[in-house]
Design an enzyme around this catalytic site. Sequence first.
Site, PDB file in Angstrom:
ATOM      1  N   GLU A 357       3.942   6.222  -3.830  1.00 35.88           N
ATOM      2  CA  GLU A 357       2.511   6.514  -3.898  1.00 35.88           C
ATOM      3  C   GLU A 357       2.277   7.905  -4.494  1.00 35.88           C
ATOM      4  O   GLU A 357       1.264   8.160  -5.129  1.00 35.88           O
ATOM      5  CB  GLU A 357       1.866   6.405  -2.510  1.00 35.88           C
ATOM      6  N   HIS A 388      25.238  -6.655   4.421  1.00 28.36           N
ATOM      7  CA  HIS A 388      25.274  -8.124   4.462  1.00 28.36           C
ATOM      8  C   HIS A 388      24.135  -8.725   3.670  1.00 28.36           C
ATOM      9  O   HIS A 388      23.867  -9.922   3.785  1.00 28.36           O
ATOM     10  CB  HIS A 388      25.209  -8.595   5.919  1.00 28.36           C
ATOM     11  N   LYS A 507      -9.250  -2.506  -3.687  1.00 28.37           N
ATOM     12  CA  LYS A 507     -10.149  -2.605  -2.533  1.00 28.37           C
ATOM     13  C   LYS A 507     -11.534  -3.054  -2.987  1.00 28.37           C
ATOM     14  O   LYS A 507     -12.163  -3.906  -2.356  1.00 28.37           O
ATOM     15  CB  LYS A 507     -10.284  -1.248  -1.838  1.00 28.37           C
TER      16      LYS A 507
END
Lengths: 563, 421
Positions: A357, A388, A507
């Site tokens: 960000e 893994h 947004k």
Amino acid sequence: MTVNQSPAWNALTEHAKDIGQSPISKLFTSDPDRFKKLSYSAANCMLDFSKQRITQTTIEGLINLAEQQNLQQKIEALFKGDIVNPSENRPALHTALRQPEKESLIVNGTDISAEIHHSLVQMESLVDQIHNGQWRGYDGSPIKHVVNIGVGGSDLGPLMTCRALSQFAPTNIRHIDLHFVSSMDGSQLAQLLDRIDPPSTLFIVSSKSFSTIDTLANSNTAREWLINASGMSIELISQHHFIGITASPKKAAEWGIPEKNQLHFWDWTGGRYSMWSVIGMAIALKVGNSNFREFLAGANTMDSHFREAPLAENLPVLLAMIGIWNINFQDIHAHAILPYDGRLAHLPAYLEQLEMESNGKNVTLNGHSVDYATCPILWGEVGPNAQHAFYQLLHQGTESVMCDFIAPALRYQDQGEELQQQHQLALANCLAQSRLLALGDSMLDNAENSPIHKRYTGNQPSTTIMLDQLSPLSFGALIALYEHKVYVQSAIWEINPFDQWGVELGKQVATSLLNDFENTNNTNNDSSTDGLIRFVLQQRQTARNKEDATQDHVSQTGKESNQ
Amino acid sequence: MKIKVYGADLTAWVAAACLARSGNDVTIEGQNIPKDKPLYDISILRDEPGLLEQIQLQVKEGRLKRNSKTSDTADIYWLALEHGEYDQAQKLIVQLGEQTTENLLIINQCNFGVGASDQLQALLNEDANQAIVYIPNNLQEGQALQGFSQPKRIIIGSDNNWAITATRALIKPYLQNIEHLQIMSCREAEFTKFAITGMLAIRLGYINELANLADKLDVDIDTIRDGMGADPRVGSHYLSPGCGFGGQNFNQYIARFSEIFENKGHNSLLKTVITENEIQKELLFRKLWQHYQCDLTDKAVAIWGASFKPGTASIDNAPSLKIIDALLAQGVHVKVHDPEALNNLRQHYAQETRISFCDSAYSAAADCHALLLVTEWPEYWSPDYMRLLDQMHTPLIIDGRNVFDKEALEMYGFIYIGVGR
């Protein structure tokens, strides 16, 4: 002239061609003192860069680049409170948040140090009240559950730190159960509300702007839950079950949080840099006020080091510049964060936000598009578990990836030997992986006789960060190390690390789409978006039809039996 | 008989007083009690009715001494150490075993857990009649002297015939009212003591839970309790609901027993009872908080009774402490009256300026927004209601022990809130 046309940059480009001939394994064989020369210690952290594709000449070149970009002045500007965030016209003073109380800092004629400590003391008093069982819910019960509602910087930092430092909680505060809720879809909240008891639950609503839709949606649901359980007014519930932490007191008051339940921070605290402020209340609740202060002190130690140490010995500077080397001169665009300590499980997610960000930008401070790479893709996982999962790609994939291995040297000192053995096992794995990534199978005898699918080419660079042990102090320093690394890189790339315009437009578009969910025939958008909305609406209609059919059936059978 | 009593808490003093009163030559060895400290300065003695006077009398008569030379021997040793002093007990027993060549009788009344007496016995030579006898401590604070000297039930824990005979002789003077004397092994006796205490706590916890439910279902717990008590399988003892139980001895035994369960991997019913009891202690605060709609700003509240039960000045684990703490945290002005416990309370809240310690129950209630009856001292049972109505700012009575008549109080004009009615 852009930075990638500058002399220092060009010199590094040339140097990269030389280094290109020497894989890391060769760098080790040619210099037995490599570790000694390329590892650095300060502020409870030890950084080993010897597994990077670098020599001391590389470091000299990188420091030249830093000096050419006036880094020292830019560091000073950060600490002094200059406008380092020009697109929002403000300073970024997270370093002031952890400055000792006695040092004043005047910004625009105000001693912000005094304000900061006033706010911290207020927070500590609320924390004490909750710890002492004297914050009372609507029926007079003491608070047992505290739910932190926040997202992004109001969530990731406190969540990570609570997990990292929970063992330091004094036993007399462990009766408080702390929960974190962030997702706007309500899935975390819905699950939680089933398990906790309304009168003994307190919500902390953390939002810098107090207009974050994710946070407010969760807070509204929480408040309705309390009103339904108690039968009390919205005012009483807001007063006794909500604390607001914000830089927008007016908005918090409009939502219903009374002044006495508000804690404030300032617009010069970036969201992702805010856990050092009262946003860290969850941390103080979890580990105690004095450990929270230790955590600040640890970060402050790193701040002083960053501000005062010469660039060539400066940990955040070196970490950043070697990142620049990998990204811009080694063409590596993936960065894995690999803590070998389960307590640091949330560190990768935190650093994803901090780095991506901050530096995921393609425009310079002067308003030009950049023509060089900036922040890479960052991801990670607790190392032993990631072994893994994605280590296969690190060892034998086609992507070059740089890694940060992070581990404490000591752990479980006052606990059983079995656990100490487990830590040693984790450390052995940590060192084995970084070694294999750097050197490949060249370190083994007869490796060349293995079939090709069992070969390891190595030459993947990594940094190992060792803490003496994980404590509030060393953890504070570790996080500050990364914060400053991000700042240094932004200074080289000439970008603004403190704004985030890239998260705004989504947004707005989301808000405008809300209406389209009411109209089956809308054709306002692209065909994909409209098609997906129609799909949702069709599903809704089908569900409704089914429901009606069931009800009809019930009322039909009811009638029949009446007759 | 020459008897040495080891211990510094109430059990030790009561044993010393009663044993001396029966003509024994008693020395009390308490490591924490300086010999020159005047008896009236020892708060345990003041808190228990009649104890200070009895101790003073026995000292005056020369039958009770404090802290002799440790090398002095005795015929019988009486252990009443605190539950955390097991190591000291071990050391002491080894020392006694070494210095005694003849028969050695040690009476153990300590709360060390099940099997502790056997472990201590193992430090001695049983073949040479060196024996530990466990006698459960039946101490009830407020009636401790009577409980020791005229018990209705006694359990003697021992397998050693010689020791049992010697113990019977020692306690003979206290057996006039005895209804039940049972001899069992030490381990069984220890378990029985815990089991009885735990049972009582569970009954109290249960009736409190019923009362809280009765509050919500609008029935009167007193009626329910009468109905329950009439059933001989239930009986009516330890069925008074209220705002939680306290005291030192009772709580220590329950806590210790709950630990024993936990150590053996059981989720103990007792642990829940203990947790719920702590919550119950704040009941009156919660009722007040709800009455005033979560706002106690600028209120004054009277507390009647601060000791953990009537008849003692002790405030150990008393509900009043939790209520007062909660009120102070809300900025309330607290006015307390207690016939015996005010001095202890004054010490406990030495730094606190927002408490008034009142000489009379009425002066405590004057100008208050509520009166909380926390400890049911008899003098509170029938107050001058008109005087209260006249003096209180708001005639709100929250009765933590259900001693008042709800209808009568409401008729006089009080707002009455009880427990479970």
